[in-house]
Design a protein around this motif. Sequence first.
Motif, PDB file in Angstrom:
ATOM      1  N   GLY A 190     -55.059 -45.018 -25.991  1.00  0.00           N
ATOM      2  CA  GLY A 190     -54.360 -43.905 -25.085  1.00  0.00           C
ATOM      3  C   GLY A 190     -53.158 -44.745 -23.994  1.00  0.00           C
ATOM      4  O   GLY A 190     -52.565 -45.479 -24.074  1.00  0.00           O
ATOM      5  N   LEU A 191     -52.533 -43.947 -22.217  1.00  0.00           N
ATOM      6  CA  LEU A 191     -52.159 -45.196 -21.674  1.00  0.00           C
ATOM      7  C   LEU A 191     -52.014 -46.090 -21.026  1.00  0.00           C
ATOM      8  O   LEU A 191     -52.503 -45.896 -19.758  1.00  0.00           O
ATOM      9  CB  LEU A 191     -51.770 -43.577 -21.016  1.00  0.00           C
ATOM     10  N   THR A 192     -51.490 -47.248 -21.755  1.00  0.00           N
ATOM     11  CA  THR A 192     -52.033 -48.662 -21.166  1.00  0.00           C
ATOM     12  C   THR A 192     -51.416 -49.111 -20.386  1.00  0.00           C
ATOM     13  O   THR A 192     -50.087 -48.443 -20.602  1.00  0.00           O
ATOM     14  CB  THR A 192     -52.877 -49.687 -22.282  1.00  0.00           C
ATOM     15  N   ALA A 193     -51.627 -50.215 -19.725  1.00  0.00           N
ATOM     16  CA  ALA A 193     -50.155 -50.771 -19.322  1.00  0.00           C
ATOM     17  C   ALA A 193     -49.309 -51.186 -19.969  1.00  0.00           C
ATOM     18  O   ALA A 193     -48.182 -51.252 -19.622  1.00  0.00           O
ATOM     19  CB  ALA A 193     -50.558 -51.655 -18.228  1.00  0.00           C
ATOM     20  N   THR A 194     -49.568 -51.896 -21.131  1.00  0.00           N
ATOM     21  CA  THR A 194     -48.769 -52.085 -22.769  1.00  0.00           C
ATOM     22  C   THR A 194     -47.931 -50.235 -23.077  1.00  0.00           C
ATOM     23  O   THR A 194     -46.420 -50.957 -22.910  1.00  0.00           O
ATOM     24  CB  THR A 194     -49.762 -52.388 -23.630  1.00  0.00           C
ATOM     25  N   VAL A 195     -48.255 -49.594 -22.959  1.00  0.00           N
ATOM     26  CA  VAL A 195     -47.763 -48.402 -23.298  1.00  0.00           C
ATOM     27  C   VAL A 195     -46.661 -47.866 -22.365  1.00  0.00           C
ATOM     28  O   VAL A 195     -45.584 -47.550 -22.804  1.00  0.00           O
ATOM     29  CB  VAL A 195     -48.563 -46.938 -23.378  1.00  0.00           C
ATOM     30  N   ALA A 196     -47.302 -48.426 -21.235  1.00  0.00           N
ATOM     31  CA  ALA A 196     -46.355 -48.396 -20.562  1.00  0.00           C
ATOM     32  C   ALA A 196     -45.101 -49.191 -20.305  1.00  0.00           C
ATOM     33  O   ALA A 196     -44.076 -48.233 -19.718  1.00  0.00           O
ATOM     34  CB  ALA A 196     -46.940 -48.081 -18.656  1.00  0.00           C
ATOM     35  N   ARG A 197     -45.073 -50.797 -20.161  1.00  0.00           N
ATOM     36  CA  ARG A 197     -43.732 -51.215 -20.010  1.00  0.00           C
ATOM     37  C   ARG A 197     -43.161 -50.903 -21.527  1.00  0.00           C
ATOM     38  O   ARG A 197     -41.949 -50.840 -22.143  1.00  0.00           O
ATOM     39  CB  ARG A 197     -44.493 -52.500 -20.684  1.00  0.00           C
ATOM     40  N   THR A 198     -43.538 -50.507 -22.798  1.00  0.00           N
ATOM     41  CA  THR A 198     -42.676 -50.535 -24.239  1.00  0.00           C
ATOM     42  C   THR A 198     -41.851 -49.655 -24.202  1.00  0.00           C
ATOM     43  O   THR A 198     -41.220 -48.732 -24.032  1.00  0.00           O
ATOM     44  CB  THR A 198     -44.418 -50.391 -24.834  1.00  0.00           C
ATOM     45  N   SER A 199     -42.785 -48.571 -23.230  1.00  0.00           N
ATOM     46  CA  SER A 199     -41.799 -47.251 -23.016  1.00  0.00           C
ATOM     47  C   SER A 199     -41.034 -47.143 -22.207  1.00  0.00           C
ATOM     48  O   SER A 199     -39.422 -46.305 -22.244  1.00  0.00           O
ATOM     49  CB  SER A 199     -42.428 -45.704 -22.403  1.00  0.00           C
ATOM     50  N   GLY A 240     -39.954 -46.969 -19.152  1.00  0.00           N
ATOM     51  CA  GLY A 240     -40.020 -46.084 -18.159  1.00  0.00           C
ATOM     52  C   GLY A 240     -40.530 -44.885 -18.396  1.00  0.00           C
ATOM     53  O   GLY A 240     -40.003 -44.175 -17.709  1.00  0.00           O
ATOM     54  N   ALA A 241     -39.845 -44.518 -19.839  1.00  0.00           N
ATOM     55  CA  ALA A 241     -39.766 -42.877 -19.976  1.00  0.00           C
ATOM     56  C   ALA A 241     -41.140 -42.143 -19.982  1.00  0.00           C
ATOM     57  O   ALA A 241     -41.169 -40.865 -19.521  1.00  0.00           O
ATOM     58  CB  ALA A 241     -39.576 -42.686 -21.914  1.00  0.00           C
ATOM     59  N   LEU A 242     -42.008 -43.119 -19.530  1.00  0.00           N
ATOM     60  CA  LEU A 242     -43.835 -42.388 -19.409  1.00  0.00           C
ATOM     61  C   LEU A 242     -44.141 -41.737 -17.583  1.00  0.00           C
ATOM     62  O   LEU A 242     -44.608 -41.114 -17.905  1.00  0.00           O
ATOM     63  CB  LEU A 242     -44.765 -43.696 -19.392  1.00  0.00           C
ATOM     64  N   SER A 243     -42.251 -41.940 -16.927  1.00  0.00           N
ATOM     65  CA  SER A 243     -42.447 -41.982 -15.737  1.00  0.00           C
ATOM     66  C   SER A 243     -41.673 -40.094 -15.621  1.00  0.00           C
ATOM     67  O   SER A 243     -42.292 -39.622 -15.001  1.00  0.00           O
ATOM     68  CB  SER A 243     -41.845 -42.491 -15.063  1.00  0.00           C
ATOM     69  N   TYR A 244     -40.692 -39.896 -17.121  1.00  0.00           N
ATOM     70  CA  TYR A 244     -40.568 -38.724 -17.466  1.00  0.00           C
ATOM     71  C   TYR A 244     -41.074 -37.864 -18.351  1.00  0.00           C
ATOM     72  O   TYR A 244     -40.708 -37.002 -18.542  1.00  0.00           O
ATOM     73  CB  TYR A 244     -39.492 -38.795 -17.180  1.00  0.00           C
ATOM     74  N   THR A 245     -41.793 -38.028 -19.325  1.00  0.00           N
ATOM     75  CA  THR A 245     -42.413 -37.452 -20.435  1.00  0.00           C
ATOM     76  C   THR A 245     -43.784 -37.523 -20.669  1.00  0.00           C
ATOM     77  O   THR A 245     -44.297 -38.397 -20.225  1.00  0.00           O
ATOM     78  CB  THR A 245     -42.109 -38.322 -21.913  1.00  0.00           C
ATOM     79  N   PRO A 246     -43.717 -36.206 -20.456  1.00  0.00           N
ATOM     80  CA  PRO A 246     -45.607 -36.032 -20.372  1.00  0.00           C
ATOM     81  C   PRO A 246     -46.096 -35.858 -21.104  1.00  0.00           C
ATOM     82  O   PRO A 246     -45.781 -36.234 -22.665  1.00  0.00           O
ATOM     83  CB  PRO A 246     -45.518 -33.934 -19.769  1.00  0.00           C
TER      84      PRO A 246
END
Length: 250
Positions: free
Chosen positions: A140-149, A151-157
């Motif tokens: 799921g959308l964990t903090a690890t996913v957010a860091r690895t992305s 910043g893209a997670l802020s823009y990509t649905p």
Amino acid sequence: MEENRTRNENMIEGRNVVLEALRSGRPVDRLFVLDGCQDGPVRTIVREARKHDTLLKFVDKTRLNQLSETGKHQGVIAFVAAYEYSEVEDMLRLAKEKGEDPFLILLDGIEDPHNLGAIIRTANLAGAHGVIIPKHRAAGLTATVARTSAGALSYTPVAKVTNLVKTMEELKRQGLWFVCADMGGDVMYRQNLKGPIGLIVGNEGDGVSRLVKEKCDLAAGIPMRGDIDSLNASVAAGVLAYEIVRQRLG
């Protein structure tokens, strides 16, 4: 007994804090509940979780103790998402607003959060309108996913769906067609990957599942010249996504 947030920023423990998260609408990816516990507060938590279609797992006390970082779980541990999930309709709307054919990336059981984060980053850079993940057997959308992305997670649905096959069927009715990453497929350079498209990338070990593959219109293979026969899931997603980009620009 005092409830605590744990050092794992995506895990919350204790009845009151878990119930508060569910009632406030925070996205909860998974909820672990002590099997056989039937008291009022736990029943209320389970009822709220089912209302929000949260993935429920009933486990024994040993498993809860293994997960807990505080030892004060009170029979319930939840994992919350670091970001809000979007709806598939939001992605189609985004494509329409941009005047572009929809380009979606669907992930069939990607369980490594680093792979998920990397794919979300690639999706953003390749101009994909969104990423779709299944509710079961997936990160799921964990903090690890957010860091690895990065910043893209802020823009990509990113949307989470209960049934990937049904979602594909619904998207087909709206004009999309699907290509899956498959070592046995025709070389990607020989295929027409234009138009409204969904790219399916499978699990790190098993690839795309049979039922999902049966719903795909094409299977695309990546030519390989080395001594091993497979790519990391996020790398494969990047290679195929950029072949779609190349064909769209051509």
